[in-house]
Design an enzyme around this catalytic site. Sequence first.
Site, PDB file in Angstrom:
ATOM      1  N   ILE A   1      11.237  65.308 -13.129  1.00  0.00           N
ATOM      2  CA  ILE A   1      10.312  64.366 -13.933  1.00  0.00           C
ATOM      3  C   ILE A   1      10.512  64.015 -15.383  1.00  0.00           C
ATOM      4  O   ILE A   1      10.038  63.071 -15.883  1.00  0.00           O
ATOM      5  CB  ILE A   1       8.797  64.942 -13.825  1.00  0.00           C
ATOM      6  CG1 ILE A   1       8.553  66.330 -14.714  1.00  0.00           C
ATOM      7  CG2 ILE A   1       8.272  65.234 -12.407  1.00  0.00           C
ATOM      8  CD1 ILE A   1       7.237  66.717 -15.034  1.00  0.00           C
ATOM      9  N   ASP A   2      11.275  64.764 -15.875  1.00  0.00           N
ATOM     10  CA  ASP A   2      11.832  64.479 -17.314  1.00  0.00           C
ATOM     11  C   ASP A   2      12.801  63.363 -17.340  1.00  0.00           C
ATOM     12  O   ASP A   2      12.975  62.815 -18.640  1.00  0.00           O
ATOM     13  CB  ASP A   2      12.423  65.798 -17.956  1.00  0.00           C
ATOM     14  CG  ASP A   2      11.674  67.017 -17.864  1.00  0.00           C
ATOM     15  OD1 ASP A   2      10.563  67.025 -17.755  1.00  0.00           O
ATOM     16  OD2 ASP A   2      12.352  68.084 -17.830  1.00  0.00           O
TER      17      ASP A   2
ATOM     18  N   ARG B   1      10.154  68.243 -21.543  1.00  0.00           N
ATOM     19  CA  ARG B   1      11.216  69.037 -22.176  1.00  0.00           C
ATOM     20  C   ARG B   1      11.623  68.260 -23.495  1.00  0.00           C
ATOM     21  O   ARG B   1      10.998  67.917 -24.288  1.00  0.00           O
ATOM     22  CB  ARG B   1      12.425  69.489 -21.180  1.00  0.00           C
ATOM     23  CG  ARG B   1      12.151  71.088 -20.838  1.00  0.00           C
ATOM     24  CD  ARG B   1      12.908  71.266 -19.736  1.00  0.00           C
ATOM     25  NE  ARG B   1      14.167  70.906 -19.650  1.00  0.00           N
ATOM     26  CZ  ARG B   1      15.453  71.103 -20.340  1.00  0.00           C
ATOM     27  NH1 ARG B   1      15.445  72.002 -21.203  1.00  0.00           N
ATOM     28  NH2 ARG B   1      16.539  70.357 -19.991  1.00  0.00           N
TER      29      ARG B   1
ATOM     30  N   ARG C   1      -9.621  66.244 -29.894  1.00  0.00           N
ATOM     31  CA  ARG C   1      -9.593  67.125 -28.721  1.00  0.00           C
ATOM     32  C   ARG C   1      -8.047  66.875 -27.982  1.00  0.00           C
ATOM     33  O   ARG C   1      -7.465  65.834 -28.262  1.00  0.00           O
ATOM     34  CB  ARG C   1     -10.727  66.635 -27.659  1.00  0.00           C
ATOM     35  CG  ARG C   1     -12.137  66.874 -28.171  1.00  0.00           C
ATOM     36  CD  ARG C   1     -12.287  68.281 -28.183  1.00  0.00           C
ATOM     37  NE  ARG C   1     -13.855  68.478 -28.490  1.00  0.00           N
ATOM     38  CZ  ARG C   1     -14.807  68.725 -27.567  1.00  0.00           C
ATOM     39  NH1 ARG C   1     -14.382  68.712 -26.386  1.00  0.00           N
ATOM     40  NH2 ARG C   1     -15.830  68.816 -27.916  1.00  0.00           N
TER      41      ARG C   1
ATOM     42  N   GLU D   1       5.856  67.264 -25.186  1.00  0.00           N
ATOM     43  CA  GLU D   1       5.735  68.919 -25.223  1.00  0.00           C
ATOM     44  C   GLU D   1       7.000  69.164 -26.187  1.00  0.00           C
ATOM     45  O   GLU D   1       6.680  70.029 -26.794  1.00  0.00           O
ATOM     46  CB  GLU D   1       5.722  69.472 -24.126  1.00  0.00           C
ATOM     47  CG  GLU D   1       6.998  69.175 -23.173  1.00  0.00           C
ATOM     48  CD  GLU D   1       7.166  70.021 -21.805  1.00  0.00           C
ATOM     49  OE1 GLU D   1       6.333  70.793 -21.464  1.00  0.00           O
ATOM     50  OE2 GLU D   1       8.000  69.849 -21.127  1.00  0.00           O
TER      51      GLU D   1
ATOM     52  N   GLY E   1      12.470  73.282 -11.382  1.00  0.00           N
ATOM     53  CA  GLY E   1      11.006  72.853 -11.121  1.00  0.00           C
ATOM     54  C   GLY E   1      10.991  71.859 -10.059  1.00  0.00           C
ATOM     55  O   GLY E   1      11.677  71.140 -10.139  1.00  0.00           O
TER      56      GLY E   1
ATOM     57  N   ARG F   1       3.385  66.991 -11.885  1.00  0.00           N
ATOM     58  CA  ARG F   1       4.672  67.386 -11.043  1.00  0.00           C
ATOM     59  C   ARG F   1       4.049  67.681  -9.458  1.00  0.00           C
ATOM     60  O   ARG F   1       4.842  67.864  -8.572  1.00  0.00           O
ATOM     61  CB  ARG F   1       5.273  68.917 -11.336  1.00  0.00           C
ATOM     62  CG  ARG F   1       6.114  68.808 -12.506  1.00  0.00           C
ATOM     63  CD  ARG F   1       7.105  69.624 -12.597  1.00  0.00           C
ATOM     64  NE  ARG F   1       7.139  70.952 -11.962  1.00  0.00           N
ATOM     65  CZ  ARG F   1       7.245  72.091 -12.500  1.00  0.00           C
ATOM     66  NH1 ARG F   1       7.679  72.199 -13.669  1.00  0.00           N
ATOM     67  NH2 ARG F   1       7.256  72.981 -11.806  1.00  0.00           N
TER      68      ARG F   1
ATOM     69  N   HIS G   1       1.160  70.878 -15.322  1.00  0.00           N
ATOM     70  CA  HIS G   1       1.975  70.758 -13.839  1.00  0.00           C
ATOM     71  C   HIS G   1       1.211  69.740 -13.088  1.00  0.00           C
ATOM     72  O   HIS G   1       1.866  69.374 -11.960  1.00  0.00           O
ATOM     73  CB  HIS G   1       1.775  72.052 -13.029  1.00  0.00           C
ATOM     74  CG  HIS G   1       2.740  73.284 -13.738  1.00  0.00           C
ATOM     75  ND1 HIS G   1       2.403  74.028 -15.183  1.00  0.00           N
ATOM     76  CD2 HIS G   1       4.084  73.080 -13.720  1.00  0.00           C
ATOM     77  CE1 HIS G   1       3.463  74.586 -15.420  1.00  0.00           C
ATOM     78  NE2 HIS G   1       4.486  74.287 -14.695  1.00  0.00           N
TER      79      HIS G   1
HETATM   80  O1  F6P Z   1      11.809  70.085 -16.147  1.00  0.00           O
HETATM   81  C1  F6P Z   1      10.566  69.902 -15.543  1.00  0.00           C
HETATM   82  C2  F6P Z   1       9.514  70.461 -16.271  1.00  0.00           C
HETATM   83  O2  F6P Z   1       8.249  70.245 -15.690  1.00  0.00           O
HETATM   84  C3  F6P Z   1       9.459  70.268 -17.777  1.00  0.00           C
HETATM   85  O3  F6P Z   1       9.009  69.193 -18.208  1.00  0.00           O
HETATM   86  C4  F6P Z   1       8.747  71.484 -18.288  1.00  0.00           C
HETATM   87  O4  F6P Z   1       8.920  71.703 -19.711  1.00  0.00           O
HETATM   88  C5  F6P Z   1       9.034  72.775 -17.290  1.00  0.00           C
HETATM   89  O5  F6P Z   1       9.540  71.851 -16.246  1.00  0.00           O
HETATM   90  C6  F6P Z   1       8.032  73.517 -16.960  1.00  0.00           C
HETATM   91  O6  F6P Z   1       8.544  74.705 -16.208  1.00  0.00           O
HETATM   92  P1  F6P Z   1       7.567  75.399 -15.312  1.00  0.00           P
HETATM   93  O7  F6P Z   1       7.103  75.018 -14.059  1.00  0.00           O
HETATM   94  O8  F6P Z   1       8.870  76.803 -15.088  1.00  0.00           O
HETATM   95  O9  F6P Z   1       6.621  76.091 -16.205  1.00  0.00           O
END
Ligand code: F6P
Length: 346
Positions: free
Chosen positions: A126-127, A171, A264, A222, A10, A273, A270
């Site tokens: 980012i995790d 994650r 809600r 998540e 990612g 990111r 994303h």
């Molecule tokens: O590992 C970074 C991350 O953004 C996680 O937080 C998330 O679960 C995953 O990648 C999402 O991945 P993708 O962009 O492949 O959906």
Amino acid sequence: MRIGILTGGGDCPGLNAAIRGVVARATGAHGLEVVGILDGWEGLMEGRTRPLDRDAVRGLLQRGGTVLGTSRRDPYIHGEGEASVAATVAREQLDALVVIGGDGTLRTAARLMAEGVSIVAIPKSIDNDIAGTDASIGFDTAVQIATEAIDRITTTAESHHRVMVVEVMGRTQGWIATYAGIAAGVDAILVPEQPYDLDEVAAVVRGRAARGRRYSVVVVAEGIASPPGTNLEAPLDAFGFARLGGVSALVAARLEELTGFEARVTVLGHVQRGGVPTPRDRVLATRFGIHAADIAAGRRFGRMVALHGDVVTDIPLAESVATPRAVPPELCEAARACFDQGPVRR
Ligand code: F6P
């Protein structure tokens, strides 16, 4: 000496700053040639590269994403392991690879290293879940984005007397949830590292209402388990990890039932990111890039750059991929304090 550089898995803000740091140091102080490998392991398997000199990385410091591109393809899953990258390594006469990646990419890097490919790794995610380093590139920016989003959600929660459930990435670890949740002063933070009880969260919501605060904000990582009696099916990604997202809808539905408040959901996804890296991530990425170039020039392969306190150092790559780095108990305690007491804000 020639080194290749790739970004895998990612993307995140700060990757370009790291590429810039590697190239500036490697070509400047060490006189190395640098080859950019496009789209992560996929480009290494398919022989897609471009030369990188100092001019090629100008203006990259504040740019989000990765100019090299990335992918979730992997030589051990989608190819024949080391054999599927050997041709590009030979054709480009690469003495070593600088690999910028998260846990999946670094695990592959460690395997390639064991099979004879010389590697220096830079942790990004980012995790913030990579073991052996106090910080990974991208985490600070993700926390900044999530915190600002939660601040904004809080004002509309108050106007409408709602329970707002905000789902953040991370994650299997709750770093973004914990940091952004604490920073935004939310009323409950649910992280994978801690069991949770939605009856307790509901009591917090009701307690706040009884004290005149007829709204609450709940941050959900998540990666938490689905609430009892529910089951969220997660498809697998290319590395065989569960593709997460959506548990907040189940949490919100249950909270609505338990409290009578309209609940809600906002899934930040994303957006966490994207965009420009924070100054902290730019500095971290630059320092990591410089250190990685120094390690490569010194031929100390099989190392991962790491932050210990405020010192940039390096550790054996194999150590970083053993187990993911969990939110430590004292930070979880801070999260629990919000959860248990349902603090009244402002
Ligand atoms: O590992 C970074 C991350 O953004 C996680 O937080 C998330 O679960 C995953 O990648 C999402 O991945 P993708 O962009 O492949 O959906």
